[in-house]
Design an enzyme around this catalytic site. Sequence first.
Site: not given
Length: 198
Positions: A142, A158
């Site tokens: 992301h 992440c």
Amino acid sequence: MQATLAPSTDASLTPRDRQLLAHPPYAQVDIPESYRRHIVDYSRREAPGTILVDTDARYLYYVLPQGKAIRYGVAVGEEAMAFSGVAAVGRMAEWPDWIPTPEIQARLGPYPARVPGGPANPLGARALYLYEGNKDTLYRIHGTNQPEYIGQAISSGCIRMTNEDVIDLFDRVRPGATVVVLAPGRRAWMGPIAGPRS
């Protein structure tokens, strides 16, 4: 040592992207040249359209045909929290809402139960949701509202990219694409930069 090249072309920002990124609520930083988007030689065997994350080097590669890849600088998860293995892009979202997990709430919180999409959202401009089979791994590739951490192991697991880079990647990736995340210690050197940045 890899050569440096001329500045990259801009990602294809939508009018909404331009509006939301015009005055971001975070500091603009100068990403080191080595972590900016480049086309590089790619000697591994992954098929075009595959994403490979070299956790140690802090690079994400989007594999192109004919032995090339687009290399992006990323921030990765701290070693104890990082995802490694093979997954698939199970879902893709523009300016996604963020729903902090109970573990994140306990470690970093308190956060609201849902943070609406926008430039202050930790998921940034785009998110690729990593799945193993039909199960969401809860790991994402992301954007970020903390671009100063590109090139570091800092996240809760992440893979973070600058908002401009995640927009560029998002426009190339197809749902179901294979994502290979190398575990720490399995570095994948790809060779010198091959040509102008994408």
